[in-house]
Scaffold this motif. Structure first.
Motif, PDB file in Angstrom:
ATOM      1  N   VAL A   1       8.019  18.798 -32.617  1.00 61.67           N
ATOM      2  CA  VAL A   1       9.190  17.930 -32.556  1.00 61.67           C
ATOM      3  C   VAL A   1      10.306  18.537 -31.716  1.00 61.67           C
ATOM      4  CG1 VAL A   1      10.222  18.846 -34.682  1.00 61.67           C
ATOM      5  CG2 VAL A   1      10.737  16.502 -33.968  1.00 61.67           C
ATOM      6  N   VAL A   2      10.424  19.863 -31.703  1.00 59.08           N
ATOM      7  CA  VAL A   2      11.476  20.498 -30.907  1.00 59.08           C
ATOM      8  C   VAL A   2      11.289  20.184 -29.428  1.00 59.08           C
ATOM      9  CG1 VAL A   2      12.487  22.697 -30.183  1.00 59.08           C
ATOM     10  CG2 VAL A   2      11.892  22.330 -32.583  1.00 59.08           C
ATOM     11  N   GLU A   3      10.048  20.248 -28.946  1.00 54.16           N
ATOM     12  CA  GLU A   3       9.773  19.932 -27.546  1.00 54.16           C
ATOM     13  C   GLU A   3      10.167  18.495 -27.224  1.00 54.16           C
ATOM     14  OE1 GLU A   3       5.777  21.108 -26.205  1.00 54.16           O
ATOM     15  OE2 GLU A   3       5.571  22.035 -28.176  1.00 54.16           O
ATOM     16  N   VAL A   4       9.799  17.578 -28.119  1.00 54.78           N
ATOM     17  CA  VAL A   4      10.080  16.166 -27.877  1.00 54.78           C
ATOM     18  C   VAL A   4      11.582  15.918 -27.850  1.00 54.78           C
ATOM     19  CG1 VAL A   4       9.741  13.823 -28.734  1.00 54.78           C
ATOM     20  CG2 VAL A   4       7.885  15.477 -28.901  1.00 54.78           C
ATOM     21  N   VAL A   5      12.304  16.497 -28.798  1.00 59.33           N
ATOM     22  CA  VAL A   5      13.757  16.340 -28.833  1.00 59.33           C
ATOM     23  C   VAL A   5      14.400  16.935 -27.593  1.00 59.33           C
ATOM     24  CG1 VAL A   5      15.837  17.166 -30.016  1.00 59.33           C
ATOM     25  CG2 VAL A   5      13.964  16.160 -31.331  1.00 59.33           C
ATOM     26  N   GLU A   6      13.948  18.110 -27.221  1.00 60.40           N
ATOM     27  CA  GLU A   6      14.527  18.796 -26.059  1.00 60.40           C
ATOM     28  C   GLU A   6      14.383  17.957 -24.791  1.00 60.40           C
ATOM     29  OE1 GLU A   6      16.716  21.653 -24.366  1.00 60.40           O
ATOM     30  OE2 GLU A   6      16.144  21.622 -26.466  1.00 60.40           O
ATOM     31  N   GLU A   7      13.190  17.445 -24.564  1.00 56.49           N
ATOM     32  CA  GLU A   7      12.960  16.658 -23.351  1.00 56.49           C
ATOM     33  C   GLU A   7      13.682  15.315 -23.397  1.00 56.49           C
ATOM     34  OE1 GLU A   7      11.662  17.818 -20.699  1.00 56.49           O
ATOM     35  OE2 GLU A   7      11.149  19.711 -21.648  1.00 56.49           O
ATOM     36  N   THR A   8      13.786  14.744 -24.592  1.00 57.05           N
ATOM     37  CA  THR A   8      14.498  13.470 -24.718  1.00 57.05           C
ATOM     38  C   THR A   8      15.972  13.647 -24.408  1.00 57.05           C
ATOM     39  OG1 THR A   8      12.927  12.741 -26.422  1.00 57.05           O
ATOM     40  CG2 THR A   8      15.003  11.547 -26.276  1.00 57.05           C
ATOM     41  N   LEU A   9      16.552  14.754 -24.863  1.00 53.94           N
ATOM     42  CA  LEU A   9      17.957  15.029 -24.553  1.00 53.94           C
ATOM     43  C   LEU A   9      18.174  15.233 -23.051  1.00 53.94           C
ATOM     44  CD1 LEU A   9      18.865  17.424 -27.499  1.00 53.94           C
ATOM     45  CD2 LEU A   9      19.938  15.216 -27.028  1.00 53.94           C
ATOM     46  N   LYS A  10      17.131  15.637 -22.342  1.00 53.44           N
ATOM     47  CA  LYS A  10      17.229  15.809 -20.891  1.00 53.44           C
ATOM     48  C   LYS A  10      17.070  14.489 -20.147  1.00 53.44           C
ATOM     49  CE  LYS A  10      15.381  20.533 -20.896  1.00 53.44           C
ATOM     50  NZ  LYS A  10      14.225  21.384 -20.481  1.00 53.44           N
ATOM     51  N   GLY A  11      16.750  13.414 -20.880  1.00 49.54           N
ATOM     52  CA  GLY A  11      16.614  12.118 -20.235  1.00 49.54           C
ATOM     53  C   GLY A  11      15.195  11.685 -19.996  1.00 49.54           C
ATOM     54  N   HIS A  12      14.213  12.368 -20.590  1.00 44.61           N
ATOM     55  CA  HIS A  12      12.817  12.033 -20.398  1.00 44.61           C
ATOM     56  C   HIS A  12      12.280  11.214 -21.573  1.00 44.61           C
ATOM     57  CE1 HIS A  12      12.786  16.077 -18.055  1.00 44.61           C
ATOM     58  NE2 HIS A  12      13.232  15.095 -17.307  1.00 44.61           N
ATOM     59  N   GLU A  13      11.346  10.352 -21.273  1.00 46.06           N
ATOM     60  CA  GLU A  13      10.621   9.644 -22.325  1.00 46.06           C
ATOM     61  C   GLU A  13       9.327  10.405 -22.592  1.00 46.06           C
ATOM     62  OE1 GLU A  13       9.613   5.614 -21.392  1.00 46.06           O
ATOM     63  OE2 GLU A  13       8.137   5.477 -23.012  1.00 46.06           O
ATOM     64  N   VAL A  14       9.154  10.830 -23.844  1.00 41.42           N
ATOM     65  CA  VAL A  14       8.020  11.678 -24.198  1.00 41.42           C
ATOM     66  C   VAL A  14       7.235  11.019 -25.321  1.00 41.42           C
ATOM     67  CG1 VAL A  14       7.329  13.966 -25.000  1.00 41.42           C
ATOM     68  CG2 VAL A  14       9.380  13.706 -23.600  1.00 41.42           C
ATOM     69  N   ARG A  15       5.897  11.077 -25.224  1.00 41.12           N
ATOM     70  CA  ARG A  15       5.048  10.514 -26.277  1.00 41.12           C
ATOM     71  C   ARG A  15       3.954  11.507 -26.650  1.00 41.12           C
ATOM     72  NH1 ARG A  15       4.563   4.039 -26.338  1.00 41.12           N
ATOM     73  NH2 ARG A  15       6.800   3.644 -26.208  1.00 41.12           N
ATOM     74  N   LEU A  16       3.948  11.891 -27.917  1.00 38.56           N
ATOM     75  CA  LEU A  16       2.930  12.793 -28.445  1.00 38.56           C
ATOM     76  C   LEU A  16       2.221  12.076 -29.605  1.00 38.56           C
ATOM     77  CD1 LEU A  16       4.506  16.359 -28.702  1.00 38.56           C
ATOM     78  CD2 LEU A  16       2.480  15.715 -27.450  1.00 38.56           C
TER      79      LEU A  16
END
Length: 619
Positions: free
Chosen positions: A163-178
């Motif tokens: 979840v940390v990776e997903v949150v980090e990338e989302t805060l950078k403006g990326h859409e992430v799906r795991l």
């Protein structure tokens, strides 16, 4: 949008369930700014029309605040606690303030339409506020193509360890799906418990059933069990952390271990052996469907008699009609459900069983519903979770001919009325019970404890009583809870002194040998017989409370609601003198005994003798 894939060095390989899979991964991120898509129609309600937020080059990882909202069952609550623990360990602040948060993390439930509707509303609010959003839980895992999830980052139920990776990338403006299922999340991940005294321990994910109405299996998948060793290790760890209640959680506790060659009794015996012998930490067994407990009834009954195990079990029946159970593909009959209830009630003194009912399942006739009502009237279950049928997209039941909605609502109201007519706690007044205190009631006046039968008991006392076990005398009863006075504290977590006259009362009126950790009980002997629970052993009189929220239609089954029932003003007034009793217990002196008087007299005479000697020498 494709899922992120883990690139395992050397090809990887699954680790045993319950143990962390070592990963040195290169993570690929799909950036919404680099992927060309067809221009969506002009619709202000879709996120994809809006450009993604610009990348913040001054972004400092782990300094943001995250709003975390959880829907659904205790398993979902445990997942949220694990996600909160990882994010907190990385430096993020977890908050209940949605407006002030930098990112929203929503853990979703797909069991009922109202839960998903609440999720949809929250997602819309988040999009309107232009907040970064991550959606977790069963909804995206089971229905990843929902329109509401377009442009939203997603973390699946078996990817919460990232979840940390997903949150980090989302805060950078990326859409992430795991979403890809790999191995079970490790049990030793950092965790922030909603209640520091309660550990929600998932023992398996998924189930073996194929109920026609259930959407959860689409998300949680087939049965996957943690190893006995990993679960026992977790139990020992949380006991060392000060946990006083352990809730075993899963989609079907009874099915535990069938995929790894063990079973539920093997696990329960191993866990009980790891619990403190003084009874300071209690075990609560989670929901189990009838098919997978039938062959272990005697062993389960024996374990439920143990002083460190609550005499309580949640066994859903869903309908009192065999025809409807067949349409639901529940894989048992009403007669088999009765066998479960009758056997456990006979072998476990004070046994309390909660159940679930679905009103208005497709094809349910008036006769079918009458059979359900009669079943509930016969057993007078103290907890009945009553729901109206909600067709879940993608399930076989969604394609069946529905019962008219006005009929479904009428049946739900009728069954609720029947249930609310029960008076499960009559006769408890004056009884002495041992309770385990783990929470504060919403009125901020009472503390919440439970008896061995998991009856909710509200007492007045200092917060230092939290995490302790105590003897209480039941003073009054309500529809959903009982009220009591603390008369003896059995653990060392509190400095409250109990008046000596109440201690005398406890010695005379203690009703259960198992309520005293030092008393012998046939249920807990070193080499007990399978049916060693006699009528005078573990004698807990009372039934388990059901909070108001659990008696109405669409009520969630989250057991944490037990501590959220606000007492009626009359009950609060009835117990208003309890605080005075506890408060004055530290003020009043204790009674002087003969030995005390003799000691003080001897000291006084010695003092006079010394004074006389000094006067004599001086003269």
């Amino acid at each position: 949008m494709e899922d992120i894939e883990d690139l395992l060095v050397g090809g990887g390989g699954a680790a045993p369930p319950g143990f962390r899979l070592p990963i040195t991964a290169a993570v690929g991120i799909n950036k919404t700014t680099t992927k060309k898509k067809k221009k969506p129609p002009n619709n202000n309600n879709t996120l994809q029309q809006q450009p993604p937020p610009p990348l913040n080059h001054h972004h400092v990882p782990g300094t943001q605040t995250i709003f975390l909202k959880t829907f659904g069952c205790s398993h979902n609550q445990s997942d949220s606690e694990y996600m909160a623990g990882q994010l907190s360990s990385f430096g993020y602040a977890i908050s209940d303030d949605a407006e002030g948060a930098d990112l929203w993390l929503i853990n979703t439930c797909t069991v009922k339409s109202p839960s998903q509707s609440a999720m949809d509303t929250l997602i819309s609010k988040c999009k309107s506020a232009k907040k970064p959003l991550v959606v977790a839980g069963c909804v995206p895992q089971g229905s990843k193509d929902l329109k509401e999830l377009e442009g939203v980052s997603i973390v699946g139920v078996q990817q919460i360890d990232r979840v940390v990776e997903v949150v980090e990338e989302t805060l950078k403006g990326h859409e992430v799906r795991l979403l890809n299922r790999k191995t079970l999340p490790a049990l030793d991940l950092p965790k922030v418990r909603k209640n520091k005294f309660v550990e929600i321990l998932p023992i398996n994910v998924g189930c073996l059933g194929a109920c026609t109405y259930c959407k959860t299996k689409h998300a949680r998948g087939h049965l996957g069990s943690y190893t006995v060793d990993s679960l026992v290790g977790r139990v020992k760890s949380v006991v060392d952390d000060g946990v006083k209640e352990i809730w075993l959680s899963s989609e079907d506790t009874g099915a535990y271990g069938r995929d790894i060659g063990v079973n539920l009794p093997i696990l329960l015996n191993a866990i009980v052996a790891a619990l403190p012998s003084d009874g300071s930490t209690m075990l609560r067994i989670g929901m189990t469907n009838p098919p997978y407990i039938l062959e272990h009834l005697k062993e389960i009954a024996h374990i439920l008699c143990h002083p460190c195990v609550y005499s309580f079990l949640h066994v859903p029946v869903q309908s009192g009609s065999d025809a409807i159970l067949t349409a639901m593909n529940r894989e048992y009959t009403v007669g088999e459900f009765r066998k479960v209830v009758d056997t456990l009630t006979e072998l476990v003194p004070g046994m309390q069983i909660a159940t679930d009912i679905i009103c208005g399942f497709p094809g349910e006739t008036d006769v079918d519903f009458a059979e359900t009502v009669n079943l509930i009237k016969e057993y007078k279950f103290s907890q009945v979770h009553i729901s109206q049928f909600y067709p879940r997209p993608g399930t076989p039941a969604a394609r069946m001919k529905k019962v008219a909605s006005n009929v479904v609502k009428k049946r739900s109201r009728e069954l609720t009325s029947v249930f609310e007519s029960f008076t499960p706690y009559n006769g408890m007044e004056g009884k002495i019970e041992r309770i385990w205190i783990t929470d504060i009631a919403t009125d901020q006046i009472h503390l919440v404890g439970h008896t061995k039968g998991y009856v909710q008991v509200l007492v007045v006392g200092p917060n230092s009583l939290l995490g302790s076990s105590a003897m209480v005398k039941i003073t009054s009863v309500g529809r959903w809870s009982v009220f009591g006075d603390v008369i003896e504290i059995l653990t060392e977590s509190s400095d409250v002194t109990i008046p000596s006259e109440n201690k005398d009362t406890i010695n005379k009126e203690r009703s259960s040998p198992c309520s005293n950790q030092e008393d012998a009980c046939a249920c807990s002997s070193a080499q007990p017989e399978p049916f060693a629970c006699e009528s005078n052993c573990c004698n807990i009189a009372a039934t388990d409370p059901a909070p108001e929220a659990q008696s109405i239609q669409n009520a969630p089954t989250n057991p944490s609601l037990l501590s959220r029932r606000k007492p009626s003003p009359t009950m609060v007034e009835t117990e208003s003198n309890t605080n005075q009793k506890l408060a004055t217990s530290n003020v009043h002196g204790h009674d002087w005994g003969l030995l005390d008087t003799a000691l003080i007299g001897g000291i006084f005479i010695s003092f006079l003798t010394i004074v006389a000697l000094f006067l004599y020498v001086g003269s």
